[in-house]
Design an enzyme around this catalytic site. Structure first.
Site, PDB file in Angstrom:
ATOM      1  N   HIS A  10      89.539  -8.565  65.998  1.00  0.00           N
ATOM      2  CA  HIS A  10      89.666  -9.880  66.613  1.00  0.00           C
ATOM      3  C   HIS A  10      91.113 -10.361  66.679  1.00  0.00           C
ATOM      4  O   HIS A  10      91.418 -11.295  67.429  1.00  0.00           O
ATOM      5  CB  HIS A  10      88.821 -10.908  65.845  1.00  0.00           C
ATOM      6  CG  HIS A  10      87.356 -10.687  65.991  1.00  0.00           C
ATOM      7  ND1 HIS A  10      86.576 -11.397  66.882  1.00  0.00           N
ATOM      8  CD2 HIS A  10      86.507  -9.826  65.367  1.00  0.00           C
ATOM      9  CE1 HIS A  10      85.321 -10.980  66.793  1.00  0.00           C
ATOM     10  NE2 HIS A  10      85.251 -10.035  65.887  1.00  0.00           N
ATOM     11  N   ASP A  60      98.533 -14.243  68.923  1.00  0.00           N
ATOM     12  CA  ASP A  60      97.111 -14.480  68.688  1.00  0.00           C
ATOM     13  C   ASP A  60      96.295 -13.380  69.349  1.00  0.00           C
ATOM     14  O   ASP A  60      96.663 -12.890  70.423  1.00  0.00           O
ATOM     15  CB  ASP A  60      96.681 -15.834  69.260  1.00  0.00           C
ATOM     16  CG  ASP A  60      95.757 -16.604  68.327  1.00  0.00           C
ATOM     17  OD1 ASP A  60      95.099 -15.953  67.493  1.00  0.00           O
ATOM     18  OD2 ASP A  60      95.695 -17.837  68.433  1.00  0.00           O
TER      19      ASP A  60
END
Length: 455
Positions: A156, A363
């Site tokens: 992720h 991110d």
């Protein structure tokens, strides 16, 4: 139909439809409901003795199996190697990473323990879906126990370039462990390429299409950008239209424009740079003084990790300095809130704002960017200002205003443009982004990954 076995660091059994559920939880639960299966992970508790057998709670056709950690396991596996080394390094903050052999040994130990629990409950045709950086070695631990089921892994967070990854002392062992999986999923093609670059350079891998071959192993790799259910988010954003917190926010704004950001308190999110960019906007575009308010919501996280205590002090100091310089009797420029809000309320904050500011330094995806767009009213949408280093940028760059979060003046200019943007352009950008969000929604992410795992 074969069962699905999901393994993640934390297990989040929730009441179906609960509004506070995040995207990952909803996506995993939907998949488990279809096939039946098991969700295994840590329950968040610290116990004096390790859990030998998981605690199992069943809901319809899903068994939620959870284990406790000892304080030693928590310190080494979770606080140490996972969040003291992997998290900062994978987010390109090697200045904050710290390595100890004890942490690495503890990390491997917990992964082996999860594998042993899996081995005792697996059926031959079960598919296993492992999630995130806490569990990189789990696939190899399963293979060492003789498990031959199909196992997929989804990361992720970003996967770093080889030059960054090699700062981790056991980097080779970690990537070799990843090669025990049948399918490796990443958020973006950039992450896929970083893995392939390492595998070819350091492991002598051969690449053919979307397969990486190392010795007699063939691993499928691909980008599977995680999405949201945009129409559900849109409905959620309307649930708190008459709530007291939203009324209080509107009352305090006194018809000023609103810039809103929501981030977990983390040094990877670029929060200090964001505050400085807002101050630069006030300095260079004086017409916005007293006319716009910036609301930053940053719930605390991992408060027992040194880097997180440091960023909290930095933010409080920066917000105090800026407000001390610019505040007027009837206007406070920055409202910085270090606490959590219900998810539905956050979506309603997005809906009434004119600008969503999402500027992480790095991110994996950043679902806030997608939730911000999905929350907007179609007749009068706000503008997304997005970091080029968020995974979401790969899909959203043609509709958002893209910025480099290290460029304070560039972010200030983007804020100025967003606050001044005409309605026609805002609607055009919104419609383009909503088309992308619906095409690459949460169900698409889940179904693509599981279909490839089943091949």
């Amino acid at each position: 139909m074969s069962r699905l076995i999901v393994v993640s660091n934390r297990v989040a059994p929730i009441t179906e439809g609960k509004s506070s559920a995040g995207g990952l939880v909803v996506g995993v639960l939907d998949a488990l409901r279809e096939t039946g299966g098991i969700w295994l992970g840590w329950n968040g508790n610290i116990e004096p003795e390790p859990t030998q057998q998981p605690v199992t709670e069943s809901d319809k056709n899903i068994d939620f199996c959870t284990v406790a950690l000892t304080q030693r396991d928590y310190d080494h596996y979770y606080r140490g190697f996972s969040n003291g080394l992997l998290w900062p390094t994978f987010h390109y903050r090697i200045d904050l990473s710290r390595y100890t052999g004890d942490d690495y040994a503890g990390y491997l130990k917990v992964n082996r323990h999860f594998a042993q629990i899996l081995a005792s409950s697996l059926r031959d045709d079960d598919r296993i879906w492992v999630h995130d950086y806490h569990l990189i070695p789990l696939g190899k631990a399963c293979r060492d126990l003789g498990i031959r089921n199909r196992i997929g892994f989804f990361l992720h967070i970003p996967f770093p370039s080889p030059s960054v990854l090699t700062t981790i002392p056991p980097h080779r062992a970690l990537v070799e462990a990843m090669c025990a999986y049948d399918l490796l999923g990443f958020q973006t093609q950039t992450d896929v390429q970083a893995f392939v670059d390492y595998a070819t350079r350091y492991l002598g891998a051969a690449v053919s299409g979307n397969e990486v071959k190392i010795g007699d192993r063939s691993i499928k790799v691909g980008a599977y950008p995680i999405g949201i259910h945009p129409d559900q988010i849109r409905a959620l954003s309307k649930q708190s239209r008459r709530s007291k917190p939203l009324d209080a926010l509107k009352s305090g704004l006194q018809h000023r424009k609103l810039i809103v950001s929501v981030d977990r308190l983390d040094y990877s999110k670029g929060l200090v740079e964001r505050f400085n960019a807002f101050e630069r906007l006030l300095e260079t575009a004086p017409r916005h003084r007293g006319k716009v308010t910036f609301v930053q919501i940053a719930p605390p996280s991992r408060q027992d990790v040194q880097g997180y205590r440091q960023i909290r002090r930095q933010l409080e100091s920066t917000a105090g300095r800026i407000n001390g310089k610019w505040t007027e009797l009837s206007w406070t420029p920055i409202r910085y809130m270090n606490r959590s809000y219900e998810r539905a309320l956050l979506m309603s904050f997005f809906r009434v704002s004119q600008v969503g500011l999402v500027t992480p330094l790095r991110d994996g995806m950043n679902l806030v960017a997608k939730e911000y767009i999905a929350s907007q009213p179609a007749h009068d949408p706000g503008v997304l200002v997005l970091s080029e280093f968020a995974g979401a940028a790969a899909e959203m760059r043609d509709g958002a205003l893209m910025v480099n979060p290290y460029d304070v003046q560039g972010m200030a200019d983007a804020l100025d443009r967003a606050l001044s943007m005409a309605l026609d352009e805002r609607k055009s950008r919104y419609e383009h982004l909503m088309e992308i969000l619906r095409k690459n929604d949460l169900s698409s992410w889940r179904d693509r990954f599981l279909a490839d795992l089943g091949d």
